[in-house]
Design a protein around this motif. Structure first.
Motif, PDB file in Angstrom:
ATOM      1  N   ILE A 253       0.671  -1.181   0.002  1.00 20.54           N
ATOM      2  CA  ILE A 253      -0.105  -0.050  -0.035  1.00 20.54           C
ATOM      3  C   ILE A 253       0.692   1.254   0.092  1.00 20.54           C
ATOM      4  O   ILE A 253       0.820   2.315  -0.774  1.00 20.54           O
ATOM      5  CB  ILE A 253      -0.823   0.027   1.267  1.00 20.54           C
ATOM      6  N   GLN A 254       1.849   1.408   0.924  1.00 21.36           N
ATOM      7  CA  GLN A 254       2.691   2.526   0.973  1.00 21.36           C
ATOM      8  C   GLN A 254       3.594   2.602  -0.538  1.00 21.36           C
ATOM      9  O   GLN A 254       3.592   3.952  -0.926  1.00 21.36           O
ATOM     10  CB  GLN A 254       3.936   2.070   2.202  1.00 21.36           C
ATOM     11  N   ALA A 312      -2.068  -9.823 -10.315  1.00 21.51           N
ATOM     12  CA  ALA A 312      -0.770  -9.585  -9.865  1.00 21.51           C
ATOM     13  C   ALA A 312      -1.013 -10.133  -8.179  1.00 21.51           C
ATOM     14  O   ALA A 312      -1.490  -9.601  -7.440  1.00 21.51           O
ATOM     15  CB  ALA A 312      -0.245  -8.423  -9.797  1.00 21.51           C
ATOM     16  N   TYR A 313      -0.056 -11.270  -7.921  1.00 20.88           N
ATOM     17  CA  TYR A 313       0.152 -11.908  -6.783  1.00 20.88           C
ATOM     18  C   TYR A 313       1.324 -11.399  -6.318  1.00 20.88           C
ATOM     19  O   TYR A 313       2.427 -11.960  -6.660  1.00 20.88           O
ATOM     20  CB  TYR A 313      -0.199 -13.407  -6.759  1.00 20.88           C
ATOM     21  N   PHE A 314       1.530 -10.441  -5.205  1.00 19.51           N
ATOM     22  CA  PHE A 314       2.770 -10.183  -4.500  1.00 19.51           C
ATOM     23  C   PHE A 314       3.288 -10.896  -3.453  1.00 19.51           C
ATOM     24  O   PHE A 314       4.395 -10.757  -2.813  1.00 19.51           O
ATOM     25  CB  PHE A 314       2.725  -8.807  -4.009  1.00 19.51           C
ATOM     26  N   ALA A 468      10.671  -5.709  -0.315  1.00 18.94           N
ATOM     27  CA  ALA A 468      11.564  -4.875  -1.049  1.00 18.94           C
ATOM     28  C   ALA A 468      11.093  -3.896  -1.795  1.00 18.94           C
ATOM     29  O   ALA A 468      11.954  -3.038  -2.335  1.00 18.94           O
ATOM     30  CB  ALA A 468      11.993  -6.140  -2.252  1.00 18.94           C
ATOM     31  N   LEU A 469       9.800  -3.712  -1.918  1.00 17.29           N
ATOM     32  CA  LEU A 469       9.149  -2.260  -2.437  1.00 17.29           C
ATOM     33  C   LEU A 469       9.366  -1.449  -1.460  1.00 17.29           C
ATOM     34  O   LEU A 469       9.497  -0.153  -1.729  1.00 17.29           O
ATOM     35  CB  LEU A 469       7.695  -2.645  -2.648  1.00 17.29           C
ATOM     36  N   ASN A 470       9.188  -1.658  -0.107  1.00 17.76           N
ATOM     37  CA  ASN A 470       8.986  -0.359   0.837  1.00 17.76           C
ATOM     38  C   ASN A 470       9.863  -0.637   2.284  1.00 17.76           C
ATOM     39  O   ASN A 470      10.064   0.706   2.764  1.00 17.76           O
ATOM     40  CB  ASN A 470       7.349  -0.495   1.231  1.00 17.76           C
ATOM     41  N   ARG A 471      10.092  -1.563   2.661  1.00 18.48           N
ATOM     42  CA  ARG A 471      10.649  -1.677   3.967  1.00 18.48           C
ATOM     43  C   ARG A 471      11.863  -1.324   4.396  1.00 18.48           C
ATOM     44  O   ARG A 471      12.866  -1.764   3.429  1.00 18.48           O
ATOM     45  CB  ARG A 471      10.296  -3.052   4.644  1.00 18.48           C
ATOM     46  N   ARG A 478      15.542  -2.682  -7.912  1.00 16.57           N
ATOM     47  CA  ARG A 478      15.557  -3.266  -8.990  1.00 16.57           C
ATOM     48  C   ARG A 478      13.950  -4.032  -8.995  1.00 16.57           C
ATOM     49  O   ARG A 478      13.319  -3.991 -10.088  1.00 16.57           O
ATOM     50  CB  ARG A 478      16.559  -4.357  -8.949  1.00 16.57           C
ATOM     51  N   ILE A 479      13.733  -4.346  -7.718  1.00 11.64           N
ATOM     52  CA  ILE A 479      12.288  -4.988  -7.595  1.00 11.64           C
ATOM     53  C   ILE A 479      11.377  -3.907  -7.637  1.00 11.64           C
ATOM     54  O   ILE A 479      10.213  -4.096  -8.099  1.00 11.64           O
ATOM     55  CB  ILE A 479      12.100  -5.503  -5.978  1.00 11.64           C
ATOM     56  N   GLU A 480      11.442  -2.749  -7.154  1.00 13.30           N
ATOM     57  CA  GLU A 480      10.686  -1.665  -7.430  1.00 13.30           C
ATOM     58  C   GLU A 480      10.486  -1.458  -9.016  1.00 13.30           C
ATOM     59  O   GLU A 480       9.263  -1.173  -9.213  1.00 13.30           O
ATOM     60  CB  GLU A 480      11.254  -0.211  -6.888  1.00 13.30           C
TER      61      GLU A 480
END
Length: 505
Positions: A253-254, A312-314, A468-471, A478-480
């Motif tokens: 969400i962030q 999309a399953y994250f 890997a997107l936010n924390r 690269r993941i972003e």
């Protein structure tokens, strides 16, 4: 590079999900793509995130626990639309005054949340922990309504927290979703409330609490043999009220809101009931641990893919257990989930026994392209594969590159013995060896396929993707970048049944 203010403290309860250590980050990934540089109206989420935010759980707040149960509560629904009402049922020990504050979780320039309103001063009293149903193990509270909220018409769709604060400073909370039934955002984010409830051990008092995993022995030890066969939403989440896996959803969400995607929100029960119609969106995002699926949920998702809507399953371990959803004892719909986890299932109906999807059929791989293959004993790198695929564009990775810390928690992989999507173009984007908790050697795969109708179905294959997107300490550009490539590709096309809709963020 843009500088973010270091000022929110959600990490206290979200296992490190805090912006206090973000430092510097890149500008919005979505706004850097050429297709989005044309002038456009900002999305509702972008407008919402311009409002002033503040932490919804302050540093040092006194968190309620299941031993003393200082203040706890639950909501009458998992989701609600603007103009509808939602009830909160709150117990206070000892009896006394309390208030409820409502917060929307998002980005808010790093603050993490926005306070939406505060209830009048209310008076609460202790409420009982009801005995578990002797047949099913269900614990369902019948606490009186403490306060009813009519959701204002102008509230933006999102994940909300109702925070209960007693006069002596104890805090508890419960989550709920505000849907948007009036407009179709490009993406709909589904919060996995069925999985949150499956793991809910309330009350964790070493006596009476039950989940779909465990009950308590007379000696106070957790025992799978004493687990519940059914669990109810008519009870608080354990301790302070935060579902255990919510941090994974909150990371996504962030990131989504920081990058200005046009999104709305729904719960997994909205997918089950039909309140969520995927055909209104270009894609549906399942951002966390989404393990418990009814046949209705799966049928809706499969029809969406057939119609050209992307998924999309994250997370990982998705669509693993088959469940039934049934009404409460007083006929309120969608308040109990049932999963016997073994046969014979005493309540089996036409949907089949509530066991794993790979046993009731078809296996989850037929939808996802991969399936659960183990608990990761020790976190390992994600090993890149198919680096020349558009998914990895702009990341500068090559085959064999190792992205550290990304394969953890639980992992998925391709199983050649199980059904797979047919008539699709499929790509394995990683091949990461790991050992399961039992010591077995296994392989993790991040997987993507495209249907002839143009739908994309992505499965990250790991529970660490959204970290890997936010924390802080886990973010990886690269993941972003790869995730932005995926979502930008999804929203750039028009879904079946809505050919005139312009692509937008």
């Amino acid at each position: 590079m843009v500088r973010l203010r270091r000022r929110w403290a959600l990490g206290l309860l979200l296992g490190g999900v805090s912006a206090s250590a973000l430092g510097t980050v890149e500008p919005s990934l979505g706004r850097r793509r050429g297709a989005t540089l044309t002038r456009r109206q900002p999305s509702l989420v972008e407008v919402e995130n311009r409002a002033a935010g503040e932490p919804w759980w302050p540093v040092g707040a006194q968190a309620s626990d299941d031993r003393l149960r200082q203040i706890q509560g639950y909501a009458s629904a998992t989701s609600v639309a603007p103009g509808e009402s939602i009830d909160f049922h709150v117990a206070v020990n000892p009896a006394g005054k309390f208030q409820i504050t409502i917060h929307r979780l998002g980005w808010y320039d790093g603050a993490g949340a926005r306070t939406m309103l505060t209830s009048p001063v209310l008076v609460g009293a202790p409420q009982p922990v009801p005995p578990a149903d002797p047949e099913t193990g269900t614990i369902a509270c019948r606490w009186p309504v403490s306060w009813t909220l009519r959701v204002p018409d102008d509230w933006t769709s999102g994940l909300y927290q109702a925070v209960f604060t007693s006069a002596d400073g104890w805090r508890g909370c419960t989550p709920f979703v505000v849907r948007d039934d009036r407009r179709a955002a490009a993406l709909c984010v589904v919060l996995p409330v069925t999985t949150w409830q499956a793991y809910n051990q309330w009350p964790m008092d070493r006596r009476s609490g039950k989940s779909l995993y465990n009950g308590y022995t007379p000696a106070g030890r957790l025992s799978p043999a004493l687990r519940a066969r059914e669990v109810s939403f008519d009870r608080p989440y354990a301790h302070h009220g935060m579902p255990g896996a919510l941090g994974q959803d909150h990371d996504a969400i962030q990131w989504l809101e920081r990058n200005g995607y046009d999104i709305s929100y729904a719960s997994s029960l909205d997918l089950h009931s039909g309140r969520l119609d995927p055909s209104r969106h270009r894609g549906v995002v399942f951002c966390g641990h989404d393990e418990y699926w009814s046949r209705e949920m799966r049928q809706v998702a499969e029809r969406a893919v057939e119609d050209g809507v992307s998924l999309a399953y994250f997370g990982a371990n998705s669509v693993y257990w088959h469940i039934r959803v049934r009404p409460a004892g007083d006929a309120r719909p969608d308040r109990v989930i049932a999963c016997a986890k073994e046969t014979p299932d005493p309540d089996e109906d036409e949907s089949g026994p509530t066991i794993t999807w790979r046993l009731v059929g078809p296996a989850e791989q037929a939808l996802l392209g991969v399936q659960y293959n183990g608990i990761v004993r020790a976190t390992v790198p994600l090993v890149v594969q198919a680096a020349n695929h558009w998914f990895w564009a702009g990341t500068r990775v090559v085959d064999g590159d190792r992205i550290p810390g990304l394969v953890g928690g639980e992992a998925d992989g391709f199983d050649p013995t199980q059904p797979r999507p047919v008539n699709v173009t499929a790509t394995r984007l990683s091949a990461s060896p790991f050992r399961t908790r039992s010591g077995r050697h296994a392989m993790q795969h991040t997987h993507l396929y495209q249907t002839p109708q143009g739908a994309l179905v992505f499965a990250s294959g790991t529970l660490h993707w959204t970290m890997a997107l936010n924390r802080p300490g886990h973010r990886d550009n690269r993941i972003e970048r790869a995730t932005a490539n995926l979502l930008d590709r999804i929203i750039s096309r028009t879904p079946a049944g809505d050919r005139s809709a312009p692509a937008s963020r």
